[in-house]
Scaffold this active site. Structure first.
Site, short mmCIF file in Angstrom:
data_model
loop_
_atom_site.label_atom_id
_atom_site.label_comp_id
_atom_site.label_asym_id
_atom_site.label_seq_id
_atom_site.Cartn_x
_atom_site.Cartn_y
_atom_site.Cartn_z
N ASP A 297 -0.47 -0.12 -5.25
CA ASP A 297 -1.60 0.48 -4.54
C ASP A 297 -2.87 0.23 -5.33
O ASP A 297 -2.83 -0.33 -6.43
CB ASP A 297 -1.38 1.96 -4.27
CG ASP A 297 -1.89 2.35 -2.87
OD1 ASP A 297 -3.07 2.04 -2.56
OD2 ASP A 297 -1.12 2.92 -2.09
N CYS B 120 0.45 4.34 10.97
CA CYS B 120 0.66 5.67 11.56
C CYS B 120 -0.45 5.97 12.56
O CYS B 120 -1.09 7.01 12.52
CB CYS B 120 0.73 6.75 10.48
SG CYS B 120 -0.70 6.82 9.38
N CYS C 289 0.88 -1.18 0.00
CA CYS C 289 0.00 0.00 0.00
C CYS C 289 0.91 1.22 0.00
O CYS C 289 1.10 1.87 1.01
CB CYS C 289 -0.91 0.00 1.22
SG CYS C 289 -1.85 -1.53 1.46
N ALA C 290 1.47 1.55 -1.16
CA ALA C 290 2.67 2.37 -1.21
C ALA C 290 2.46 3.88 -1.30
O ALA C 290 3.35 4.64 -0.96
CB ALA C 290 3.53 1.93 -2.39
N ALA C 291 1.32 4.35 -1.81
CA ALA C 291 1.15 5.79 -2.05
C ALA C 291 1.34 6.59 -0.75
O ALA C 291 0.89 6.16 0.31
CB ALA C 291 -0.24 6.05 -2.62
N GLY D 79 4.50 6.91 -1.76
CA GLY D 79 5.73 6.28 -2.23
C GLY D 79 6.97 6.53 -1.40
O GLY D 79 8.06 6.12 -1.80
#
Length: 467
Positions: free
Chosen positions: A288, A386, A264-266, A268
């Site tokens: 993503d 997060c 789930c990279a965005a 990046g």
């Protein structure tokens, strides 16, 4: 936009964010980008007024409701947001005279088609200007959560969950961070240029630069307007990234030649950090869910000028059989309530609910269940979020450790010791950071090593020996 004053732009932002449920950082970014002609002072005023009104929302409503017969929840959206932003100016912006805040609100009410309510706006705000210092607030001794709702504009359910997990002292630390600006941190792409050279470029451009102890390559910057105006950023030598996010990348133990997948990279940041750690040898595949998110990742890849990273659309809940057993590292920075970055995206606390939190915890399990098979024997999976709630962090890390062929990596032996608290808080070797407590955003990091055949045989041998 119906008018081009800075306060008018702020009103438009608040209507989008608070009345139409748009994300604050997206709305504000779009408005600033579409009004590049604004001078630095006006950009700062717009940002401060918009973010400050959102941060103090419950307190502002409490003040307004003390003096208005029509309570905020019953007011028309334009009037509600005008009153909120005006009261914020009177209470928190010392450079703005009360009369200016009142007069501009009355003027905007008329320009937005509410001339009949100009008297109402004028009367409420003039009364608040006179009586603001005499507002009677809830008292802490009458109920911590109700007091915190007004004092820190924090939903009661969040405060109660924090109290149950962290106690009153650390909860107060968390609450205060929700009203505090976070430092602007960047990570140097050290495979492209030495940190010293990047710092030299930044200082020559007039920026104040501070290094972060124990985390090489991470800098805190001040005295600039827009990141895109920083030469080192334009040249792809910098990536906007918090210290906590960088720690998640370091926990992966990435080395040159590795193949890394981020689920789930965005936008990046971690994928680009991984590409940097590879030093030109190996590859990163950033994934993503949507083309819009992939476009954002590709934009950052292009700016950073890395050639060892690609991006593709993929639903992380779906197993990709072609990827089974191929990855040296899987970065699973998973969807969460986001309350660890409350100092950067203050509207998060109003959008989150217990039901959404439970749904996110379930989604995390679905993604972990699909992606663990990508890790080759001896490889590593890093699970990070997060946020600060156990249901999205520790509980899912325990679930993963109990149900999949992985061994927990003790991060106390791999990351700087100053980021870890008391021994009993870190007995599993995972890292939970609260916002601002260690100079970072709120973050959770757990790392796991996939067992190989030697591990399996040893465990079976140990088991048979105890029977």
């Amino acid at each position: 936009m119906t008018d081009e004053t800075v306060r008018g732009l702020c009103l438009d932002c608040l209507l989008e964010i608070l009345e139409k449920d748009r994300h604050s950082h997206v709305v504000l970014k779009n408005v600033l980008e579409s009004h590049r002609d604004l001078v630095k002072r006006d950009r700062a005023f717009l940002t401060c007024l918009t973010e400050g009104t959102i941060e103090h929302l419950y307190e502002l409503d409490y003040i307004i409701d003390c003096f208005s017969k029509t309570k905020t929840e019953k007011q028309k959206p334009v009037i509600r947001e005008l009153l909120r932003m005006s009261v914020y100016q009177m209470k928190y912006m010392d450079t703005v005279p009360d009369r200016a805040a009142v007069n501009e609100a009355v003027r905007l009410a008329g320009k937005r088609g509410f001339a009949s309510l100009k008297g109402f706006v004028n009367g409420v705000l003039r009364t608040i200007a006179r009586e603001l210092d005499r507002v009677s607030y809830p008292k802490r001794e009458d109920g911590f959560s109700k007091w915190a709702r007004v004092k820190y504009s924090m939903p009661i359910w969040i405060t109660e969950e924090l109290l149950g997990e962290y106690g009153e002292e650390r909860t107060l630390q968390f609450l205060s961070q929700g009203l505090s600006g976070r430092p602007f941190t960047v990570r140097c792409n050290q495979s492209r240029a030495a940190e010293e050279a990047i710092v030299k470029s930044l200082t020559e451009q007039g920026l104040d630069v501070k290094t972060v102890p124990d985390v090489p390559g991470v800098l805190m910057l001040e005295r600039f307007d827009r990141p895109e105006e920083i030469r080192a950023f334009q040249e792809g030598l910098l990536q906007v990234q918090d210290v906590s996010s960088v720690l998640a990348g370091l926990a992966a133990g990435i080395k040159p030649g590795d193949f890394v997948v981020e689920t789930c990279a965005a936008p990046g940041g971690k994928s680009l950090h991984a590409a940097d750690l590879l030093r030109g040898k190996g590859h990163v595949e950033a994934r993503d869910l949507t083309m819009a998110k992939i476009a954002l990742i590709k934009e950052n890849i292009e700016r950073s000028r890395f050639e060892n990273i690609s991006a593709r659309v993929w639903d992380a809940r779906l197993p990709d059989r072609e990827m089974f057993g191929r990855a040296d590292v899987v970065l699973a920075d998973l969807p969460c309530s986001g309350l660890g970055i409350i100092g950067r995206k203050s509207d998060i606390k109003y959008k989150m609910t217990k039901e959404k939190q439970r749904e996110l915890s379930t989604l995390q399990k679905e993604i972990l269940d699909a992606s663990w098979q990508y890790v080759k024997p001896g490889g590593r999976l890093v699970f990070s979020t997060c946020t600060v709630f156990p249901s999205e962090n520790r509980e899912n890390a325990l679930w993963f450790a109990a149900n999949y062929p992985f061994t927990t990596v003790d991060l106390r032996e791999e990351l700087p010791k100053r980021f870890f608290g008391k021994e009993e808080e870190n007995k599993d070797g995972w890292l939970q950071l609260l916002p601002g407590e260690k100079g970072t955003d709120g973050f959770f990091i757990a790392a796991f090593r996939r067992n190989d055949e030697e591990d399996k045989n040893r465990k079976e041998s140990e088991g048979s020996g105890t029977e």
